[in-house]
Each structure stands twice: as C-alpha cells, then as structure tokens.
Design a protein around this motif. Structure first.
Motif, short mmCIF file in Angstrom:
data_model
loop_
_atom_site.label_atom_id
_atom_site.label_comp_id
_atom_site.label_asym_id
_atom_site.label_seq_id
_atom_site.Cartn_x
_atom_site.Cartn_y
_atom_site.Cartn_z
N LYS A 3 1.24 -0.95 -0.01
CA LYS A 3 0.01 -0.09 -0.35
C LYS A 3 0.95 1.29 -0.15
O LYS A 3 1.42 1.46 1.01
CB LYS A 3 -1.24 0.00 1.16
CG LYS A 3 -1.56 -1.52 1.45
CD LYS A 3 -3.11 -1.55 0.72
CE LYS A 3 -3.84 -2.68 0.76
NZ LYS A 3 -4.35 -2.63 -0.45
N ILE A 7 -3.56 6.26 5.58
CA ILE A 7 -4.82 7.29 5.27
C ILE A 7 -4.98 7.61 7.17
O ILE A 7 -5.14 7.15 8.16
CB ILE A 7 -5.98 7.67 4.87
CG1 ILE A 7 -5.44 7.06 3.37
CG2 ILE A 7 -7.06 8.93 5.15
CD1 ILE A 7 -4.87 7.72 3.01
N GLY A 10 -9.27 7.93 9.63
CA GLY A 10 -10.13 7.90 8.34
C GLY A 10 -11.73 8.00 8.21
O GLY A 10 -11.57 7.43 7.41
N ALA A 15 -10.74 11.69 4.23
CA ALA A 15 -10.26 10.08 4.29
C ALA A 15 -11.15 9.17 3.58
O ALA A 15 -10.42 8.27 2.77
CB ALA A 15 -9.96 9.81 5.33
N LYS A 16 -12.59 9.18 3.33
CA LYS A 16 -13.51 8.54 2.85
C LYS A 16 -13.10 8.00 0.79
O LYS A 16 -13.20 7.00 0.30
CB LYS A 16 -14.70 8.34 3.29
CG LYS A 16 -14.41 7.81 4.12
CD LYS A 16 -15.66 7.79 5.07
CE LYS A 16 -16.88 7.43 6.45
NZ LYS A 16 -17.85 7.71 6.90
N THR A 19 -10.34 6.77 -0.52
CA THR A 19 -9.96 5.97 -0.64
C THR A 19 -10.79 4.94 -1.00
O THR A 19 -9.97 3.84 -1.38
CB THR A 19 -10.23 5.37 1.66
OG1 THR A 19 -9.69 5.72 1.94
CG2 THR A 19 -9.74 3.53 1.56
N GLN A 20 -11.69 5.18 -1.18
CA GLN A 20 -12.75 4.93 -2.23
C GLN A 20 -12.94 4.90 -3.43
O GLN A 20 -12.37 4.03 -4.05
CB GLN A 20 -14.04 5.14 -2.40
CG GLN A 20 -15.38 5.25 -1.23
CD GLN A 20 -16.47 5.96 -1.31
OE1 GLN A 20 -16.48 6.68 -2.11
NE2 GLN A 20 -17.01 5.38 0.17
N LYS A 23 -8.49 2.43 -3.86
CA LYS A 23 -8.74 1.18 -2.73
C LYS A 23 -7.67 0.57 -2.54
O LYS A 23 -7.05 0.20 -1.59
CB LYS A 23 -10.05 1.14 -3.73
CG LYS A 23 -11.35 0.62 -2.60
CD LYS A 23 -12.56 -0.75 -3.01
CE LYS A 23 -12.93 0.19 -3.77
NZ LYS A 23 -13.42 0.54 -5.29
N CYS A 26 -4.02 2.41 -0.56
CA CYS A 26 -4.50 2.79 0.87
C CYS A 26 -4.93 1.90 0.99
O CYS A 26 -5.74 0.78 1.75
CB CYS A 26 -5.92 3.70 0.30
SG CYS A 26 -5.59 4.76 -0.64
N SER A 28 -6.59 2.42 5.65
CA SER A 28 -6.81 3.81 6.43
C SER A 28 -7.32 3.60 7.68
O SER A 28 -7.89 2.30 7.75
CB SER A 28 -7.98 3.91 5.78
OG SER A 28 -8.91 5.00 5.88
#
Ligand SMILES: NC(=O)c1ccc[n+]([C@@H]2O[C@H](COP(=O)([O-])OP(=O)(O)OC[C@H]3O[C@@H](n4cnc5c(N)ncnc54)[C@H](OP(=O)(O)O)[C@@H]3O)[C@@H](O)[C@H]2O)c1
Length: 252
Positions: A3, A7, A10, A15-16, A19-20, A23, A26, A28
């Motif tokens: 990775k 993050i 999270g 951050a969400k 991260t989405q 993916k 990351c 998180s």
C-alpha cells in the motif's frame, strides 16, 4: 500488494473519498485504530507501515467545538502534527498534511491551530495542502439537490474546490514539498456559489434565500473572506460540471 498511502483520520469525508478512489493503494485508520494524539500508537503504526505516503486527515474540524475546547484542538490539530512530521522523517516517509483556507488569516481557534500546524512541519521534506472543499455533504449542495430551501450568505466569500478534484490533485502532487494551495480560481460569495450549484444541477433558484452573515458575540469568529490564491488553475464552472458527473447524493 504494497500500500502506498497510510491515511489517518480514516472516518473523515476526505479520507473516505480518497480511499474509495484509490482503494488498492490505501490503508486507512480511524481514530479508534490510530488516535494521533497518542504518540506511542502513532510511532507503532508508522514504523509498521509499508506505505511511503502518510496523509493526515485527522483533525478537530467543528469550529464551534474548537473554540470551546482550545486545548484539545491545539493538541490534535497542531501538536500531533509536529509529532507526525518528526516520525515521518524518522521512518523515511512523506507526510501530506491537510490545512485550511482559515489558516491564512486566522480569526478563530481552528484557524490558528491549522496555521501553527503549517509552521511545525518541515516543508523541505513534507507537503502541506491548503484547501477548502465541497462535497455532497456541503449544506448548500445537500439542500438544493434534495429540493430543499437553503440560506446562502451574500457577504461571505470563499473559493472551494470539489472533493473529486482535490483528491486527484493530492494524488498528482504527492511528491511535491512545501505548501500547495488547491482552490478554484476566483473569489465567490456563498450566494453566487449556490446559484452556480442550482444552475449545474438544474434546480429552481427560488430555493436559495440570500442572507447576510453576522458574527455573534461569544461564538467562533468566522472570516467574511477566506479566499486564497490557488497554485492550480481550476475554473469553478468546469469543476462543478465534473463534480456533477461523479455525484452520488449524500445519505446519513
Ligand atoms: N471540509 C473542508 O472544507 C475542509 C477545508 C479545509 C481543510 N480541511 C481539512 O481537511 C481535513 C479533512 O477534513 P474533513 O472535512 O474531511 O474532516 P472531517 O470529516 O471533519 O473528519 C475529521 C476526522 O478526524 C478525526 N479525528 C479527530 N481527532 C482525531 C484524533 N485525535 N486521532 C485521529 N482522528 C481524529 C475525527 O474522528 P471523530 O469524529 O471520531 O472525532 C473525524 O473522523 C482536515 O484536516 C480539515 O481540517 C477541510
């Protein structure tokens, strides 16, 4: 798979979203897995991580709460950032820290805590990203898109960028150092911003109620103008259109 990004904070909106979108790259961690004020946990997490980049999204962002709890706010938003900077250098990582338009001419505890965080980072090694962003959670967008009335200030100015564009720019500029301002190009009132949102989403402008912002005694002082010159040229109209393309309505 290794990775690239660790993050912190999270559960934050940013951050969400990051991260989405990235993916595969990351890891998180939310506050329960890594409270950034706990230096021992922070060191363990950073030491164990394979990631080269640490993105710090953890912060006290509720401006009213920050004003009433300055010690906690400075501890999370400033002191912990100094620790993060030190640890990232010790373990040869690159820190990308999120700061705010409110840090430029601070008028409240939150703004000062972010300004101090900027000063505590070694900018010859790490990166501070100053921004103000809108997402499907932003009150003007949330109300208008769901067909509800929204108030919008005629006398408060800013230049926010969409969360989509922001994460794209964070990713692209991950190897930069210093301070990077990521905003849309021009200063705009919240009222005119609401009008542009209504136009982009084909919503009735009558839902927008113009009003004037007044700072109240005893509450956090908000700046009437938080415009910051952007280092990246991003026209708002283009940004809103691209935001609409990826738009998913907010569900709480
Ligand atoms: N939203 C904007 O327009 C904007 C503008 C300028 C700058 N920024 C900056 O961008 C970053 C992300 O913003 P956001 O709006 O996405 O944030 P957010 O949604 O308000 O989330 C902040 C997160 O930080 C977590 N947190 C608080 N204290 C922590 C601690 N000690 N250790 C670990 N996590 C902790 C919170 O967890 P709990 O809820 O569990 O406490 C929360 O999940 C922040 O640094 C913010 O200052 C945001």
């Amino acid at each position: 798979m290794t990775k690239d990004f660790l993050i912190l904070g999270g559960e934050s909106t940013l951050a969400k979203y990051f991260t989405q979108t990235y993916k595969e790259r990351c890891v998180s961690l939310n506050k329960s897995k890594c409270d950034i004020t706990d230096i021992k946990i922070l060191e363990k997490v950073i030491q164990k991580s394979d990631a080269h980049y640490i993105i710090n999204c953890a912060a006290i962002t509720d401006i009213g709460y920050a004003e009433k709890n300055p010690e906690e706010c400075f501890n999370v938003n400033s002191i912990s950032v100094r620790n993060l900077d030190t640890l990232s250098r010790k373990y040869n990582k690159k820190l990308i820290h999120l700061s705010s338009d409110y840090a430029v001419n601070p008028t409240n505890v939150y703004g000062y805590s972010k300004l101090i965080s900027e000063k505590l980072i070694d900018k010859s090694k790490n990166l501070v990203i100053r921004t103000s962003f809108y997402s499907n959670k932003y009150y003007i967008i949330k109300s208008l898109v769901s067909g509800n009335v929204t108030n919008a200030y005629k006398n408060a100015f800013f230049n926010p960028v969409s969360i989509n564009r922001l994460i794209e720019e964070i990713y692209k500029n991950r190897d930069k150092k210093g301070i990077l301002n990521i905003f849309t190009e021009r200063k705009i009132s919240k009222y005119k911003f609401a009008i542009k949102v209504a136009k982009t989403f084909d919503v009735d402008r009558k839902l927008i109620q113009p009003s004037n912002f007044v700072n109240e005694k005893g509450k956090a002082n908000l700046p009437p103008n938080s415009f910051v010159d952007s280092d990246i040229k991003i026209p708002l109209e283009e940004d809103l259109l691209s935001f609409k393309k990826h738009f998913v309505p907010f569900r709480s």
